[in-house]
Design a protein around this motif. Structure first.
Motif, mmCIF file in Angstrom:
data_model
loop_
_atom_site.group_PDB
_atom_site.id
_atom_site.type_symbol
_atom_site.label_atom_id
_atom_site.label_comp_id
_atom_site.label_asym_id
_atom_site.label_seq_id
_atom_site.Cartn_x
_atom_site.Cartn_y
_atom_site.Cartn_z
ATOM 1 N N SER A 116 -4.537 2.166 5.339
ATOM 2 C CA SER A 116 -5.149 1.389 6.283
ATOM 3 C C SER A 116 -6.734 1.612 6.537
ATOM 4 O O SER A 116 -7.183 2.390 5.871
ATOM 5 C CB SER A 116 -4.387 1.955 7.555
ATOM 6 O OG SER A 116 -5.007 2.996 7.797
ATOM 7 N N ALA A 117 -7.064 0.632 7.178
ATOM 8 C CA ALA A 117 -8.671 0.737 7.453
ATOM 9 C C ALA A 117 -8.718 2.015 8.074
ATOM 10 O O ALA A 117 -10.013 2.725 7.772
ATOM 11 C CB ALA A 117 -9.093 -0.334 8.124
ATOM 12 N N GLN A 119 -8.409 -4.145 -1.862
ATOM 13 C CA GLN A 119 -7.629 -3.154 -3.005
ATOM 14 C C GLN A 119 -6.898 -1.831 -2.123
ATOM 15 O O GLN A 119 -5.793 -1.473 -2.725
ATOM 16 C CB GLN A 119 -8.607 -2.718 -3.989
ATOM 17 C CG GLN A 119 -8.927 -4.184 -4.749
ATOM 18 C CD GLN A 119 -9.960 -3.581 -5.979
ATOM 19 O OE1 GLN A 119 -10.543 -2.706 -5.675
ATOM 20 N NE2 GLN A 119 -10.310 -4.606 -6.786
ATOM 21 N N LEU A 120 -7.575 -1.296 -1.376
ATOM 22 C CA LEU A 120 -7.046 -0.005 -0.731
ATOM 23 C C LEU A 120 -6.001 -0.378 0.056
ATOM 24 O O LEU A 120 -4.789 0.290 0.061
ATOM 25 C CB LEU A 120 -8.013 0.559 0.393
ATOM 26 C CG LEU A 120 -9.134 1.333 -0.342
ATOM 27 C CD1 LEU A 120 -10.324 1.844 0.511
ATOM 28 C CD2 LEU A 120 -8.671 2.663 -1.051
ATOM 29 N N ARG A 121 -5.816 -1.389 0.920
ATOM 30 C CA ARG A 121 -4.689 -1.947 1.626
ATOM 31 C C ARG A 121 -3.485 -2.275 0.863
ATOM 32 O O ARG A 121 -2.509 -1.738 1.218
ATOM 33 C CB ARG A 121 -5.084 -3.196 2.274
ATOM 34 C CG ARG A 121 -6.016 -3.101 3.507
ATOM 35 C CD ARG A 121 -6.024 -4.252 4.390
ATOM 36 N NE ARG A 121 -6.404 -5.425 3.742
ATOM 37 C CZ ARG A 121 -7.677 -5.785 3.839
ATOM 38 N NH1 ARG A 121 -8.629 -4.963 4.520
ATOM 39 N NH2 ARG A 121 -7.978 -6.945 3.522
ATOM 40 N N ALA A 122 -3.955 -2.752 -0.514
ATOM 41 C CA ALA A 122 -2.687 -3.082 -1.359
ATOM 42 C C ALA A 122 -2.189 -1.891 -1.856
ATOM 43 O O ALA A 122 -0.839 -1.819 -2.415
ATOM 44 C CB ALA A 122 -3.193 -3.867 -2.508
ATOM 45 N N HIS A 166 -2.851 -6.435 10.498
ATOM 46 C CA HIS A 166 -3.596 -6.642 8.931
ATOM 47 C C HIS A 166 -3.907 -5.319 8.517
ATOM 48 O O HIS A 166 -4.025 -5.223 7.258
ATOM 49 C CB HIS A 166 -5.021 -7.265 9.325
ATOM 50 C CG HIS A 166 -5.975 -7.689 8.355
ATOM 51 N ND1 HIS A 166 -5.095 -8.486 7.171
ATOM 52 C CD2 HIS A 166 -7.006 -7.125 7.844
ATOM 53 C CE1 HIS A 166 -6.345 -8.510 6.255
ATOM 54 N NE2 HIS A 166 -7.374 -7.671 6.532
ATOM 55 N N ASP A 167 -3.947 -4.145 9.238
ATOM 56 C CA ASP A 167 -4.290 -2.917 8.725
ATOM 57 C C ASP A 167 -3.187 -2.056 8.536
ATOM 58 O O ASP A 167 -3.261 -0.890 8.087
ATOM 59 C CB ASP A 167 -5.379 -2.206 9.664
ATOM 60 C CG ASP A 167 -6.700 -2.945 9.554
ATOM 61 O OD1 ASP A 167 -7.159 -3.406 8.715
ATOM 62 O OD2 ASP A 167 -7.512 -2.789 10.826
ATOM 63 N N THR A 168 -1.979 -2.584 8.597
ATOM 64 C CA THR A 168 -0.870 -1.443 8.521
ATOM 65 C C THR A 168 -0.861 -1.343 6.852
ATOM 66 O O THR A 168 -0.683 -2.302 6.072
ATOM 67 C CB THR A 168 0.467 -2.358 8.991
ATOM 68 O OG1 THR A 168 0.145 -2.676 10.384
ATOM 69 C CG2 THR A 168 1.584 -1.276 8.887
#
Length: 361
Positions: free
Chosen positions: A34-35, A27-30, A3-5
């Motif tokens: 990553s987290a 939005q950052l993941r998009a 999920h965080d990749t």
């Protein structure tokens, strides 16, 4: 892929481009962050900071008032999928300029948003001079549906409701209507002077009708608080005084015959028939400002029944009673003047009214 990749690794500096000052974790993941990367950037002394859970401020230093407003709305909004978040991020609005004066006729949103600013922050956005400036607010109230699983944290104070009202846009932000924002603000206030000033300004500045405020205060079960009851009594008196001013202006500006103002009607040697706001003796037309909606609910049924009984009695005596609602009097005085003029002109087609004694009140 976890999920965080990151979806598409990109340099971090492209995010802090002056437009996007806030982003959610989704939005950052998009954007390929990553987290773990986000947490590294938000470390003490880092270039970013986590302003609220899942909401990251993309610069160091204290947030502005505009950023805090956007942050609580992002925090309260439902989490979006990465694809949807990417689409939203491409249209993240630039920071707004908070007005100090009320705007005119803000359009209603086409549909209720998932969250909206309420309480004192909303009143400030609506232009209340009696509301504190945004930087002085330790928390910003955000109104959400009752079943949302959110908690108050940081600068976001969650206010729940069974049904969201229709928001209005103020500088692009969804904001609760004035009456609802007032009730949410009053629920947190204990200073009688502040409550009185806010309620008075709501009516005096034309933000909303007294009846709407009283309905929201009653819905919030605030009318049992003594300092709120005192403020409501002043609010109703203030609203009536303004309605009388609009009535005087309507008669003058629309060339209606001058009535006798604020009089009591009695039968000769008989009972008191009640007071009216204006009376045209030759045409036997009485005008009443209909302010019953501004009474507390505990009084409303009794007030409504008494007004209906009195009007029926006057009508049986041949006196035409024209009730005018203060809001309509303010918003469409020409239409209300036409209603009164029609009643005056129809006097010649009616049977003569009973003789009544007119006394000042």
């Amino acid at each position: 892929m976890t999920h965080d990749t990151p979806l598409s690794p990109r340099p971090l500096h492209h995010l802090a481009d002056g437009r996007r000052r806030l982003m959610t974790a989704a939005q950052l993941r998009a954007h390929g962050i990553s987290a773990a990367e986000a947490n590294e950037q938000c470390r003490p002394g880092g270039p970013w900071q986590q302003l609220l859970p899942n909401v990251v401020l993309l610069h160091a230093g204290p947030p502005t008032s505009e950023e805090r407003l956007h942050a609580v709305l992002l925090y309260a909004a439902r989490e979006r999928t990465p694809a949807a978040a990417s689409a939203v991020t491409s249209a993240v609005p630039s920071p707004v300029s908070v007005p100090r004066q009320p705007g005119g006729g803000q359009p209603s949103l086409p549909a209720s948003p998932e969250a909206m600013i309420t309480g004192l922050a909303a009143l400030t956005l609506h232009g209340f001079s009696a509301a504190p400036p945004l930087p002085s607010l330790a928390a910003i109230d955000v109104l959400v549906p009752r079943l949302r699983r959110l908690r108050s944290t940081g600068c976001a104070r969650i206010v729940r409701t069974a049904a969201l009202p229709t928001a209005v846009r103020v500088t692009g932000l969804p904001v609760a209507p004035v009456a609802r924002a007032l009730a949410d603000a009053v629920a947190e206030l204990t200073d009688p002077g502040v409550v009185h000033r806010l309620l008075t300004e709501a009516v005096r500045a034309g933000h909303c009708e007294p009846a709407a405020v009283v309905r929201e205060l009653n819905r919030a079960r605030l009318l049992g608080r003594p300092h709120v009851v005192d403020a409501v009594d002043s609010l109703v008196a203030e609203g009536r005084a303004l309605a009388e001013q609009h009535l005087y202006r309507m008669v003058r500006e629309h060339a209606l015959p001058e009535p006798v103002w604020n009089v009591d009607l009695r039968l000769p040697g008989g009972p008191h028939l009640g007071g009216v706001d204006a009376f045209w003796p030759e045409q036997a037309v009485a005008l009443e400002l209909d302010t019953r909606g501004a009474h507390r609910r505990s009084e409303d049924d009794a007030v409504r029944a008494e007004q209906a009984r009195r009007r029926e009695h006057l009508e049986r005596l041949g006196i035409t009673v024209v009730p005018l609602v203060p809001r309509r009097l303010r918003e469409s005085p020409e239409h209300q003047a036409a209603v009164v003029r029609t009643a005056l002109m129809a006097a010649g087609d009616r049977e003569p009214a009973a003789y009544v004694v007119v006394l000042p009140r």
